[in-house]
Design a protein around this motif. Sequence first.
Motif, short mmCIF file in Angstrom:
data_model
loop_
_atom_site.label_atom_id
_atom_site.label_comp_id
_atom_site.label_asym_id
_atom_site.label_seq_id
_atom_site.Cartn_x
_atom_site.Cartn_y
_atom_site.Cartn_z
N LEU A 1 3.26 3.19 10.26
CA LEU A 1 3.61 3.74 8.96
C LEU A 1 5.07 4.15 8.87
CD1 LEU A 1 2.87 4.75 6.17
CD2 LEU A 1 2.04 6.88 7.20
N HIS A 2 5.56 4.87 9.86
CA HIS A 2 6.93 5.39 9.78
C HIS A 2 7.97 4.27 9.63
CE1 HIS A 2 10.64 7.49 10.97
NE2 HIS A 2 10.06 8.55 10.45
N PRO A 3 7.90 3.18 10.42
CA PRO A 3 8.89 2.11 10.22
C PRO A 3 8.81 1.48 8.84
CG PRO A 3 7.78 1.88 12.33
CD PRO A 3 7.02 2.93 11.57
N ARG A 4 7.61 1.38 8.29
CA ARG A 4 7.48 0.79 6.96
C ARG A 4 8.13 1.65 5.89
NH1 ARG A 4 4.17 -1.47 10.10
NH2 ARG A 4 3.13 -3.46 9.69
N TRP B 1 0.83 -1.21 0.00
CA TRP B 1 0.00 0.00 0.00
C TRP B 1 0.87 1.26 0.00
CZ3 TRP B 1 -5.45 -0.05 0.07
CH2 TRP B 1 -6.03 -1.31 0.19
N VAL B 2 1.97 1.24 0.75
CA VAL B 2 2.87 2.40 0.76
C VAL B 2 3.49 2.60 -0.62
CG1 VAL B 2 5.00 3.35 1.73
CG2 VAL B 2 3.35 2.22 3.24
N LEU B 3 3.96 1.51 -1.22
CA LEU B 3 4.57 1.62 -2.54
C LEU B 3 3.58 2.17 -3.56
CD1 LEU B 3 6.55 -1.74 -2.68
CD2 LEU B 3 7.52 0.56 -2.51
N MET B 4 2.33 1.70 -3.51
CA MET B 4 1.35 2.15 -4.47
C MET B 4 0.91 3.59 -4.23
SD MET B 4 1.05 -0.79 -6.33
CE MET B 4 2.01 0.48 -7.00
N THR B 5 0.96 4.01 -2.97
CA THR B 5 0.65 5.41 -2.67
C THR B 5 1.66 6.34 -3.33
OG1 THR B 5 -0.35 4.77 -0.57
CG2 THR B 5 0.32 7.07 -0.79
N LEU B 6 2.90 5.86 -3.48
CA LEU B 6 3.97 6.65 -4.08
C LEU B 6 4.11 6.40 -5.59
CD1 LEU B 6 6.67 6.13 -1.31
CD2 LEU B 6 5.29 8.19 -1.70
N SER B 7 3.19 5.63 -6.17
CA SER B 7 3.37 5.21 -7.56
C SER B 7 3.21 6.34 -8.57
CB SER B 7 2.37 4.09 -7.90
OG SER B 7 1.04 4.54 -7.78
N GLU B 8 2.45 7.39 -8.22
CA GLU B 8 2.24 8.47 -9.18
C GLU B 8 3.30 9.57 -9.07
OE1 GLU B 8 -1.66 10.06 -8.93
OE2 GLU B 8 -2.62 8.22 -9.65
N THR C 1 -13.14 5.25 6.05
CA THR C 1 -12.54 6.58 5.96
C THR C 1 -12.82 7.14 4.58
OG1 THR C 1 -10.46 5.60 5.24
CG2 THR C 1 -10.65 6.12 7.57
N PRO C 2 -12.84 8.46 4.43
CA PRO C 2 -12.97 9.04 3.10
C PRO C 2 -11.72 8.74 2.29
CG PRO C 2 -13.44 10.66 4.81
CD PRO C 2 -12.82 9.47 5.48
N ALA C 3 -11.83 8.70 0.99
CA ALA C 3 -10.66 8.49 0.14
C ALA C 3 -9.89 9.80 0.06
CB ALA C 3 -11.11 8.05 -1.25
N ARG D 1 5.22 13.99 0.54
CA ARG D 1 5.71 14.23 1.89
C ARG D 1 5.08 13.20 2.83
NH1 ARG D 1 5.06 18.75 -0.92
NH2 ARG D 1 6.74 20.32 -0.89
N TYR D 2 5.71 13.02 3.97
CA TYR D 2 5.22 12.01 4.90
C TYR D 2 3.76 12.27 5.27
CZ TYR D 2 4.78 9.06 9.01
OH TYR D 2 4.34 8.11 9.91
N ARG D 3 3.41 13.51 5.51
CA ARG D 3 2.03 13.81 5.91
C ARG D 3 1.03 13.46 4.80
NH1 ARG D 3 4.38 18.88 5.16
NH2 ARG D 3 3.45 20.18 3.51
N GLU D 4 1.50 13.55 3.54
CA GLU D 4 0.62 13.18 2.43
C GLU D 4 0.44 11.67 2.35
OE1 GLU D 4 1.40 16.67 -0.84
OE2 GLU D 4 3.06 15.28 -0.44
N ILE D 5 1.51 10.93 2.65
CA ILE D 5 1.39 9.47 2.70
C ILE D 5 0.43 9.08 3.81
CG2 ILE D 5 2.64 7.30 3.01
CD1 ILE D 5 5.17 8.75 2.06
N LYS D 6 0.60 9.73 4.95
CA LYS D 6 -0.27 9.44 6.11
C LYS D 6 -1.73 9.76 5.80
CE LYS D 6 -0.78 10.52 11.03
NZ LYS D 6 -0.87 9.09 11.40
N SER D 7 -1.96 10.83 5.05
CA SER D 7 -3.32 11.19 4.68
C SER D 7 -3.93 10.16 3.74
CB SER D 7 -3.32 12.57 4.01
OG SER D 7 -4.62 12.93 3.58
N ALA D 8 -3.11 9.57 2.87
CA ALA D 8 -3.61 8.56 1.94
C ALA D 8 -3.88 7.23 2.62
CB ALA D 8 -2.60 8.36 0.81
N LEU D 9 -3.20 6.97 3.74
CA LEU D 9 -3.35 5.70 4.48
C LEU D 9 -3.73 6.03 5.93
CD1 LEU D 9 -0.11 3.96 3.13
CD2 LEU D 9 -2.44 3.71 2.26
N PRO D 10 -4.89 6.62 6.15
CA PRO D 10 -5.22 7.17 7.47
C PRO D 10 -5.42 6.10 8.54
CG PRO D 10 -7.13 7.27 6.02
CD PRO D 10 -5.97 6.86 5.17
N TRP D 11 -5.62 4.86 8.15
CA TRP D 11 -5.82 3.82 9.16
C TRP D 11 -4.51 3.34 9.78
CZ3 TRP D 11 -6.80 3.19 3.92
CH2 TRP D 11 -5.91 2.39 3.20
#
Length: 282
Positions: free
Chosen positions: A53-56, A26-33, A251-253, A37-47
């Motif tokens: 998240l940070h260790p991953r 999920w982290v890799l695919m969040t960065l696929s486009e 959660t909202p997308a 920033r870290y906060r943007e990754i966190k927003s995309a994977l709010p659960w």
Amino acid sequence: MPESISSDLSRVTESLQMLAPRWNVWVLMTLSEKPLRYREIKSALPWLPDGQLHPRVGKLVDSGLVERTEFESHDVLYGLSVRGRELLPVLGVIAAWGGKHLEKEMVLDPATGNRVPKEVPRAQDIEDTIALIAPRQATPILWALRIRGASSAKALAATAMPERHLTNVYQPLNRLAEDFLVTKDRQGRAELTAAGRDLAPVYQALSAWAAGSTLTEAVNHPVWAPKPAQPLDRPAMWATTQPRIPAVPTTPAHATWNPGDLFSHTAPVRSASAGATGGRTR
């Protein structure tokens, strides 16, 4: 196994271990486009809380799949490395196998009134497929069965784990049978099921990526090259006993993905109260 095949197998199993920890895909695919920033990754994977998240993200940076770029203002961007971008087509192959073979909850289609498999995010298909073949000795046993055909546990142990005691083969072999990647007859001889044989494109792609080759060369794999078609077995059986219910709250997308991407637009929520078709949990 010949040394060349043994080395190939080692590279593939190491690649699976990099991808296997839950949510890595999920982290890799969040960065696929684009880099985020870290906060943007966190927003995309709010659960995912920071403690998960940070260790991953850090592990993916250490493995060379993600690049970390820090600017003078302490503004940090995370993006896929060259190797990470080359991995995306491989993940697409894995997703295709998962979409075809992994069990799914059956739901009522309001348009037709028929019961149909519930749609699952492709990232979830990738993660669940990797969860089947990444455990210790699973992939070596599958490769040994591809090479040998129907085999006894003793013969499989000699091929897949020659340096370990014979009894070590039974637990992973039984799990592969429970997940319907392997079938066993009354004499205890094991062979690949149709779903197990269909892993050929997955292993071809992983092998090519791990060796730094292009996917166009993958079809000529010495173990998983195409073979003559075999009769189908268990045609109505999903290839896993896992209950396909990810721990993703409602959660909202927050992120947008194109229809061709490995994510669906929203990760569907399947509550723990929904009837699961399998028995094993992660």
